[in-house]
Design a protein around this motif. Sequence first.
Motif, PDB file in Angstrom:
ATOM      1  N   LEU A 119      -7.559   5.448   3.283  1.00 43.50           N
ATOM      2  CA  LEU A 119      -7.223   4.251   4.043  1.00 43.50           C
ATOM      3  C   LEU A 119      -8.459   3.504   4.507  1.00 43.50           C
ATOM      4  N   THR A 120      -9.452   4.263   4.937  1.00 45.77           N
ATOM      5  CA  THR A 120     -10.701   3.698   5.424  1.00 45.77           C
ATOM      6  C   THR A 120     -11.737   4.807   5.411  1.00 45.77           C
ATOM      7  N   GLU A 121     -13.020   4.442   5.300  1.00 53.36           N
ATOM      8  CA  GLU A 121     -14.071   5.448   5.170  1.00 53.36           C
ATOM      9  C   GLU A 121     -14.182   6.361   6.380  1.00 53.36           C
ATOM     10  N   SER A 122     -13.718   5.919   7.547  1.00 57.74           N
ATOM     11  CA  SER A 122     -13.863   6.739   8.752  1.00 57.74           C
ATOM     12  C   SER A 122     -12.836   7.852   8.836  1.00 57.74           C
ATOM     13  N   LEU A 123     -11.814   7.793   8.016  1.00 60.03           N
ATOM     14  CA  LEU A 123     -10.755   8.812   8.030  1.00 60.03           C
ATOM     15  C   LEU A 123     -10.864   9.618   6.743  1.00 60.03           C
ATOM     16  N   GLN A 124     -11.510  10.792   6.820  1.00 61.57           N
ATOM     17  CA  GLN A 124     -11.885  11.549   5.621  1.00 61.57           C
ATOM     18  C   GLN A 124     -10.752  12.462   5.141  1.00 61.57           C
ATOM     19  N   ILE A 125      -9.661  11.859   4.718  1.00 64.17           N
ATOM     20  CA  ILE A 125      -8.550  12.648   4.175  1.00 64.17           C
ATOM     21  C   ILE A 125      -8.307  12.257   2.713  1.00 64.17           C
ATOM     22  N   TYR A 126      -9.387  11.899   2.019  1.00 64.88           N
ATOM     23  CA  TYR A 126      -9.308  11.528   0.613  1.00 64.88           C
ATOM     24  C   TYR A 126     -10.550  12.051  -0.093  1.00 64.88           C
ATOM     25  N   SER A 127     -10.444  12.220  -1.412  1.00 64.83           N
ATOM     26  CA  SER A 127     -11.610  12.651  -2.188  1.00 64.83           C
ATOM     27  C   SER A 127     -12.043  11.588  -3.182  1.00 64.83           C
ATOM     28  N   GLY A 128     -11.104  10.781  -3.652  1.00 65.88           N
ATOM     29  CA  GLY A 128     -11.475   9.813  -4.684  1.00 65.88           C
ATOM     30  C   GLY A 128     -10.352   8.861  -5.007  1.00 65.88           C
ATOM     31  N   GLY A 129     -10.239   8.551  -6.306  1.00 63.35           N
ATOM     32  CA  GLY A 129      -9.336   7.500  -6.765  1.00 63.35           C
ATOM     33  C   GLY A 129      -7.878   7.718  -6.419  1.00 63.35           C
ATOM     34  N   LEU A 130      -7.390   8.960  -6.497  1.00 67.62           N
ATOM     35  CA  LEU A 130      -5.989   9.229  -6.181  1.00 67.62           C
ATOM     36  C   LEU A 130      -5.690   8.871  -4.732  1.00 67.62           C
ATOM     37  N   GLY A 131      -6.608   9.254  -3.842  1.00 63.55           N
ATOM     38  CA  GLY A 131      -6.402   8.968  -2.432  1.00 63.55           C
ATOM     39  C   GLY A 131      -6.475   7.490  -2.113  1.00 63.55           C
ATOM     40  N   VAL A 132      -7.442   6.800  -2.705  1.00 70.67           N
ATOM     41  CA  VAL A 132      -7.567   5.364  -2.455  1.00 70.67           C
ATOM     42  C   VAL A 132      -6.338   4.636  -3.006  1.00 70.67           C
ATOM     43  N   LEU A 133      -5.860   5.070  -4.154  1.00 65.50           N
ATOM     44  CA  LEU A 133      -4.644   4.479  -4.704  1.00 65.50           C
ATOM     45  C   LEU A 133      -3.472   4.687  -3.746  1.00 65.50           C
ATOM     46  N   SER A 134      -3.343   5.895  -3.186  1.00 63.01           N
ATOM     47  CA  SER A 134      -2.253   6.176  -2.249  1.00 63.01           C
ATOM     48  C   SER A 134      -2.357   5.274  -1.023  1.00 63.01           C
ATOM     49  N   GLY A 135      -3.585   5.121  -0.513  1.00 67.50           N
ATOM     50  CA  GLY A 135      -3.775   4.239   0.632  1.00 67.50           C
ATOM     51  C   GLY A 135      -3.423   2.800   0.302  1.00 67.50           C
ATOM     52  N   ASP A 136      -3.840   2.339  -0.868  1.00 67.76           N
ATOM     53  CA  ASP A 136      -3.527   0.974  -1.285  1.00 67.76           C
ATOM     54  C   ASP A 136      -2.024   0.788  -1.491  1.00 67.76           C
ATOM     55  N   HIS A 137      -1.366   1.840  -1.958  1.00 70.47           N
ATOM     56  CA  HIS A 137       0.093   1.802  -2.128  1.00 70.47           C
ATOM     57  C   HIS A 137       0.762   1.529  -0.779  1.00 70.47           C
ATOM     58  N   LEU A 138       0.312   2.215   0.265  1.00 65.35           N
ATOM     59  CA  LEU A 138       0.897   2.019   1.589  1.00 65.35           C
ATOM     60  C   LEU A 138       0.608   0.613   2.115  1.00 65.35           C
ATOM     61  N   LYS A 139      -0.594   0.120   1.886  1.00 67.14           N
ATOM     62  CA  LYS A 139      -0.957  -1.207   2.391  1.00 67.14           C
ATOM     63  C   LYS A 139      -0.102  -2.289   1.730  1.00 67.14           C
ATOM     64  N   SER A 140       0.109  -2.172   0.431  1.00 64.50           N
ATOM     65  CA  SER A 140       0.951  -3.162  -0.244  1.00 64.50           C
ATOM     66  C   SER A 140       2.416  -2.994   0.132  1.00 64.50           C
ATOM     67  N   ALA A 141       2.855  -1.748   0.301  1.00 67.06           N
ATOM     68  CA  ALA A 141       4.231  -1.524   0.773  1.00 67.06           C
ATOM     69  C   ALA A 141       4.420  -2.178   2.137  1.00 67.06           C
ATOM     70  N   SER A 142       3.387  -2.114   2.971  1.00 63.20           N
ATOM     71  CA  SER A 142       3.425  -2.777   4.279  1.00 63.20           C
ATOM     72  C   SER A 142       3.493  -4.286   4.124  1.00 63.20           C
ATOM     73  N   ASP A 143       2.630  -4.845   3.277  1.00 64.72           N
ATOM     74  CA  ASP A 143       2.620  -6.295   3.071  1.00 64.72           C
ATOM     75  C   ASP A 143       3.975  -6.798   2.576  1.00 64.72           C
ATOM     76  N   LEU A 144       4.619  -6.016   1.716  1.00 64.88           N
ATOM     77  CA  LEU A 144       5.905  -6.414   1.146  1.00 64.88           C
ATOM     78  C   LEU A 144       7.081  -6.066   2.051  1.00 64.88           C
ATOM     79  N   GLY A 145       6.815  -5.240   3.070  1.00 65.04           N
ATOM     80  CA  GLY A 145       7.868  -4.877   4.014  1.00 65.04           C
ATOM     81  C   GLY A 145       8.822  -3.815   3.524  1.00 65.04           C
ATOM     82  N   LEU A 146       8.396  -2.970   2.577  1.00 67.54           N
ATOM     83  CA  LEU A 146       9.288  -1.942   2.068  1.00 67.54           C
ATOM     84  C   LEU A 146       9.661  -0.934   3.159  1.00 67.54           C
ATOM     85  N   PRO A 147      10.897  -0.423   3.120  1.00 68.38           N
ATOM     86  CA  PRO A 147      11.330   0.590   4.097  1.00 68.38           C
ATOM     87  C   PRO A 147      10.797   1.971   3.700  1.00 68.38           C
ATOM     88  N   LEU A 148       9.510   2.144   3.812  1.00 69.47           N
ATOM     89  CA  LEU A 148       8.827   3.316   3.274  1.00 69.47           C
ATOM     90  C   LEU A 148       8.121   4.078   4.389  1.00 69.47           C
TER      91      LEU A 148
END
Length: 857
Positions: free
Chosen positions: A118-147
């Motif tokens: 989600l952000t560099e200060s929160l170290q719960i990711y190792s690489g591309g899979l984690g950044v993709l997951s974070g980006d998935h949540l951000k876009s789900a938020s932008d679109l307003g998905l019930p997720l």
Amino acid sequence: MFDFIGTFNVVPSLPEKLEPLREIAYNIYWAWNPDALQLFRRLDSTLWEQTNHNPVMLLGKISQERLKEVENDDGFLSHMNRVFVQLNVYMEESTWYSRKFKDEDANHIAYFSAEFGLTESLQIYSGGLGVLSGDHLKSASDLGLPLVAIGLCYKEGYFQQYLNNDGWQQERYELTDFVDQAMKQVLDDNGDPIKIELAFPGRSVYFQIWKIQVGRIPLYLLDTNVPENNDEDKNITRSLYGGNKETRIQQEIVLGIGGIRALHAIGTKPLVCHMNEGHSAFLALERMRFLIKYYGLTFEQAKSIGFYSNVFTTHTPVPAGIDVFSNELVEKYFGDYYRNELKITDREFYKLGTILDKKTNNDFNMAHFAMNTAGFVNGVSKLHGEVSKKMWVAGFKDIPFDEIPIDSVTNGIHIKSHISNDMYELLYRYLGERFNTHSSTKETWDKIEEIPDEELWRTHERRRERLVAFARNRLRKQVISRGGSLSDVDTAKEVLNASALTIGFARRFATYKRATLIFRDIDRLYNILSNPTAPAQIIIAGKAHPQDEEGKKLIQDIVSLSKEEHLRKKIVFLENYDMNIARYMVQGCDIWLNNPRRPLEASGTSGMKIIANGGLNLSVLDGWWDEGYDPSLGWRIGNGEEYEDVDYQDEVEFRLIYEALEKEIIPLFYKRGDDKLPRGWIRMMKESIKKLAPRFNTNRMVYEYFNKYYHQAYENRKLLMADDWKNGKEFTDWKSKIFSNWKKINIKTINAEIHNNDLEVGSNYVIDAEVDLGELTPNDVHVQVYYGKIDEKHIAHSNSYFDMELVEKSASSKTYKYKGKIVCERTGDFGYTLRILPNHSLLINPFELGLIKWANT
């Protein structure tokens, strides 16, 4: 050894006027709101950097004197209130989803991932899979998905990288104080932490829950570091991808089974579950257990119902990347669970762990398990979808390759999380509000043509200058930390050229990514980099897995080269690659180099991040670039070849990289007119942004997940659970009927029109068939003609099929007559056959039961 006898928590003390800062800090929306980022930087720029861009820690460490200053600073208060309004408007305004689906259940989609970047200060990711997951949540938020999202709360997270004097990677693990993060503990009605119990061998394991608000999306992280656990169990969620096989299965039990229980405990019962990789696949078992225990369903009923509302995304193109546990280990943790909770035999249970039709199987494959329990399965690029079919083709006996039920949704990136503030302001100025609200539509990006060439180029140049300044500062700190000499420190201040063509390479140092490929011919590379009228330079970053000695050796080789006198100002390796370094690099590089061995890059997203920042790609045709490449948008390495001789492949492809740099990239970059602008290069920048940005972003990706999978899965679940699960029970009975009677099906006769002469294009080839369906009816099956050119019979996507028409039922038997016609649309020698498949409106695809009857079989 002493121990503390009590604990207490200290929180930031803010003047009443500054209380909005707390609410802003505790919603990760600030990570993609440039105005919010500037607000925290304005509060204390030095402390902002020292806290690694962590606003909660910033508020905890900032002096009361500074808070009193800004409390009386009208300019700061106005800035803060503006950002606070932005947050509240974002949270409350209508969204794409709320406008389109007004009455559907809240939080009915649950997204599970082992890591979130989600952000560099929160170290719960190792690489591309984690950044993709974070980006998935951000876009789900932008679109307003019930997720709602579920992950694990790692005390250590992934390791911090530093290099010794020999350039060998060392690992340092830093503990995270969750109180200093934008997260809050989930409490019950009495104000006590919610604790969830899991049955482990000979004991119970407990975990607590932390909540991170990611815009509109709640992310819940599960944490086993609680007093009720022994020391070993407290460490289950201590580190990301740490420990041994047993640690891994423990983490996956907490994530999958614990994740479902955690959601239920906080009052959320999702109808759709998305497994982002197989780490969370055990959730399927818990969903079955819930239906068996609380609704009295059988295992087959619960399994069938769960199948139609589970989504599984695979990210690996090789079997070695999949978690596989021995049956002995699985039995240790699941023996009581499947016998007592699911009420099934060991044979039934272990059959879930493989898609192969074998009498005995000694391993439990988590990807196979996910595929057996999820009706929607996808790879992360079009090419990866094909690669996944090849990898698992043995599990789909008798099914034509192109019909193997593995789909694809190509990855994307959350543009606002990776774009520079300079470029954001430029794009917003010319693209307007649609840049924020419609980033995945072509019409939004067509306006890129309105940006003056000079303005686009100067904006990109500023980011390259900042990248060079950042790299010099990081390198200087690296030299000092390794005890380097004063002359080495001084040299670090002079590396790189802010005006030179800058090539970036940053990713995980797995050997298949070939980080050292560009260094195969040092003399030739030196000549390329050192051209006095057209210089170039390379910035590299990345981590090797702690157990990957070969990956560490690649890093050491690069660092050794970067220390050579004639290269030290041209090649820089930045330690401790994270989201912050990545951001500087994708925002400032001119060329993004990507040269994995095709087809081992499932998708890759780093090259997508440079698009909206004005960078261009030079890449092997693998992953996303295989479908994104066009000569007007960037450069390719090779033509999509796949080699058996990897040494020969390396020899061919490093030369192609040099040729592209020498003959195309560098000449185009330095071709300047009287106004000193590289007009041809800027033309390619605009084409790349205009054509690639709307495609390779997570808003498009999440739209696609919703339209392909989430919504259908939701409708499936609602239908199956209606009338006290009546439809679900009836559907399971129908499946049982199909399985029991399938072998009785027989294609008795096939007759085709006899033609003395060749058929002409546009004519029809008519086929009649007589079929004995036994106890089944025509509504239970598809009877199809399958045909294609004889020479292309085994080439994927070459054959066609259609349903035959039922024309007559025998009065005295269970035989039915069908008719069909092949329309002759092209010339050549063709062949045909017939097949029968199960048919039901709820089937996601006709192959999911593993039943297919071909003529003459």
